[in-house]
Design a protein around this motif. Structure first.
Motif, mmCIF file in Angstrom:
data_model
loop_
_atom_site.group_PDB
_atom_site.id
_atom_site.type_symbol
_atom_site.label_atom_id
_atom_site.label_comp_id
_atom_site.label_asym_id
_atom_site.label_seq_id
_atom_site.Cartn_x
_atom_site.Cartn_y
_atom_site.Cartn_z
ATOM 1 N N LYS A 98 0.865 -1.171 0.000
ATOM 2 C CA LYS A 98 0.000 0.000 0.000
ATOM 3 C C LYS A 98 0.907 1.227 0.000
ATOM 4 N N ARG A 99 0.747 2.055 -1.029
ATOM 5 C CA ARG A 99 1.488 3.319 -1.116
ATOM 6 C C ARG A 99 0.474 4.425 -1.280
ATOM 7 N N ASP A 100 0.461 5.344 -0.348
ATOM 8 C CA ASP A 100 -0.538 6.407 -0.329
ATOM 9 C C ASP A 100 -1.934 5.781 -0.376
ATOM 10 N N TYR A 101 -2.682 6.046 -1.442
ATOM 11 C CA TYR A 101 -4.048 5.523 -1.552
ATOM 12 C C TYR A 101 -4.146 4.292 -2.447
ATOM 13 N N THR A 102 -3.033 3.865 -2.992
ATOM 14 C CA THR A 102 -3.049 2.783 -3.967
ATOM 15 C C THR A 102 -2.565 1.475 -3.355
ATOM 16 N N TRP A 103 -3.335 0.426 -3.637
ATOM 17 C CA TRP A 103 -2.961 -0.937 -3.264
ATOM 18 C C TRP A 103 -2.365 -1.617 -4.495
ATOM 19 N N PHE A 104 -1.231 -2.307 -4.300
ATOM 20 C CA PHE A 104 -0.544 -3.026 -5.367
ATOM 21 C C PHE A 104 -0.515 -4.507 -5.014
ATOM 22 N N PHE A 105 -1.093 -5.315 -5.872
ATOM 23 C CA PHE A 105 -1.060 -6.766 -5.722
ATOM 24 C C PHE A 105 -0.137 -7.292 -6.812
ATOM 25 N N ASP A 145 5.052 -13.763 -13.143
ATOM 26 C CA ASP A 145 4.862 -13.599 -14.599
ATOM 27 C C ASP A 145 4.493 -12.174 -14.994
ATOM 28 N N ASN A 146 5.019 -11.186 -14.275
ATOM 29 C CA ASN A 146 4.835 -9.778 -14.641
ATOM 30 C C ASN A 146 3.359 -9.378 -14.677
ATOM 31 N N VAL A 147 2.605 -9.806 -13.652
ATOM 32 C CA VAL A 147 1.192 -9.481 -13.514
ATOM 33 C C VAL A 147 0.998 -8.674 -12.239
ATOM 34 N N SER A 148 0.198 -7.609 -12.314
ATOM 35 C CA SER A 148 -0.139 -6.845 -11.117
ATOM 36 C C SER A 148 -1.558 -6.302 -11.250
ATOM 37 N N VAL A 149 -2.187 -6.088 -10.099
ATOM 38 C CA VAL A 149 -3.493 -5.443 -10.034
ATOM 39 C C VAL A 149 -3.349 -4.294 -9.053
ATOM 40 N N LEU A 150 -3.802 -3.096 -9.458
ATOM 41 C CA LEU A 150 -3.724 -1.901 -8.619
ATOM 42 C C LEU A 150 -5.125 -1.362 -8.415
ATOM 43 N N THR A 151 -5.368 -0.803 -7.233
ATOM 44 C CA THR A 151 -6.670 -0.209 -6.980
ATOM 45 C C THR A 151 -6.592 0.849 -5.889
ATOM 46 N N GLU A 152 -7.454 1.827 -5.998
ATOM 47 C CA GLU A 152 -7.689 2.801 -4.932
ATOM 48 C C GLU A 152 -9.081 2.587 -4.340
ATOM 49 N N GLN A 153 -9.821 1.644 -4.892
ATOM 50 C CA GLN A 153 -11.184 1.362 -4.466
ATOM 51 C C GLN A 153 -11.193 0.184 -3.485
ATOM 52 N N LEU A 154 -12.375 -0.233 -3.124
ATOM 53 C CA LEU A 154 -12.557 -1.314 -2.172
ATOM 54 C C LEU A 154 -12.146 -2.661 -2.758
ATOM 55 N N TRP A 155 -11.373 -3.403 -1.994
ATOM 56 C CA TRP A 155 -11.099 -4.803 -2.309
ATOM 57 C C TRP A 155 -11.380 -5.610 -1.052
ATOM 58 N N SER A 212 -9.904 -3.728 2.286
ATOM 59 C CA SER A 212 -9.068 -2.528 2.285
ATOM 60 C C SER A 212 -9.546 -1.537 3.341
ATOM 61 N N SER A 213 -10.833 -1.545 3.642
ATOM 62 C CA SER A 213 -11.372 -0.639 4.669
ATOM 63 C C SER A 213 -10.919 -1.020 6.072
ATOM 64 N N ASP A 214 -10.563 -2.285 6.279
ATOM 65 C CA ASP A 214 -10.112 -2.742 7.591
ATOM 66 C C ASP A 214 -8.681 -2.309 7.898
ATOM 67 N N HIS A 215 -7.890 -2.083 6.854
ATOM 68 C CA HIS A 215 -6.475 -1.760 7.035
ATOM 69 C C HIS A 215 -6.322 -0.507 7.891
ATOM 70 N N GLY A 216 -5.518 -0.600 8.913
ATOM 71 C CA GLY A 216 -5.229 0.545 9.783
ATOM 72 C C GLY A 216 -6.218 0.725 10.921
ATOM 73 N N GLU A 217 -7.300 -0.049 10.929
ATOM 74 C CA GLU A 217 -8.272 0.049 12.024
ATOM 75 C C GLU A 217 -7.760 -0.735 13.232
ATOM 76 N N TYR A 224 -15.457 7.118 -11.478
ATOM 77 C CA TYR A 224 -14.019 6.892 -11.327
ATOM 78 C C TYR A 224 -13.626 5.466 -11.679
ATOM 79 N N GLU A 225 -12.374 5.318 -12.143
ATOM 80 C CA GLU A 225 -11.885 3.969 -12.407
ATOM 81 C C GLU A 225 -11.709 3.231 -11.085
ATOM 82 N N SER A 226 -11.762 1.923 -11.156
ATOM 83 C CA SER A 226 -11.674 1.112 -9.956
ATOM 84 C C SER A 226 -10.340 0.390 -9.886
ATOM 85 N N TRP A 227 -10.168 -0.622 -10.673
ATOM 86 C CA TRP A 227 -8.940 -1.399 -10.648
ATOM 87 C C TRP A 227 -8.250 -1.324 -12.009
ATOM 88 N N ARG A 228 -6.960 -1.603 -11.976
ATOM 89 C CA ARG A 228 -6.150 -1.670 -13.182
ATOM 90 C C ARG A 228 -5.322 -2.945 -13.106
#
Length: 152
Positions: A20-27, A31-41, A53-58, A112-116
């Motif tokens: 997690k960097r700032d507001y973005t989650w990186f999975f 094989d050079n695959v990633s999923v990024l999101t600022e939305q709920l996972w 993602s909402s539980d993180h930091g609680e 807004y976009e969700s995941w990439r």
């Protein structure tokens, strides 16, 4: 409507890390695959929501804030991705590691976009309202159009 099989070739890869960097989650996967999101996972484990993602930091009454990253890595372990689906209406992305372990990336906005997903250099974007962009490589014009739709 039930989620439909996707065109995304995220199969037989393993989860390497979650950041997690700032507001973005990186999975990050093999094989050079990633999923990024600022939305709920969320992570479903044995049919229940294990962590989101909402539980993180609680604190949840714990001695320290919850760190969602090791929860995901621990639940997934070395299981490879067995199935990837995209809901045809919402654009929600479902990544299954087994019948007991799934990651779900939810589209929560009409604008807004969700995941990439980045798969070996090709990018796929869940745009506002669930439209999936990039099932073929995006041209610069398509990127600008997607940005315009998101702003308006």
């Amino acid at each position: 409507m039930e989620p439909q099989p996707s065109e995304l070739p995220i199969i037989d890869v393993n989860l390497k890390s979650v950041e997690k960097r700032d507001y973005t989650w990186f999975f990050h996967f093999t094989d050079n695959v990633s999923v990024l999101t600022e939305q709920l996972w969320r992570l479903r484990h044995h049919g229940r929501i294990e962590v989101t993602s909402s539980d993180h930091g609680e604190r949840f009454g714990l001695p320290a804030p919850l760190d969602a990253r090791p929860e995901v890595v621990s639940a997934v372990g070395d299981l490879p991705v067995t199935e990837t689906r995209i809901d045809a209406i919402t654009g929600d992305l479902f990544i299954a590691f087994s019948e007991e372990v799934q990651l779900e990336f939810l589209q929560t906005s009409a604008a807004y976009e969700s995941w990439r997903a980045n798969i070996a250099g090709q990018e796929f974007i869940c745009g506002g309202g669930g439209e999936i962009l990039g099932l073929e490589p995006l041209t610069p014009e398509e990127v600008d159009q997607a940005k315009d739709r998101r702003i308006h």
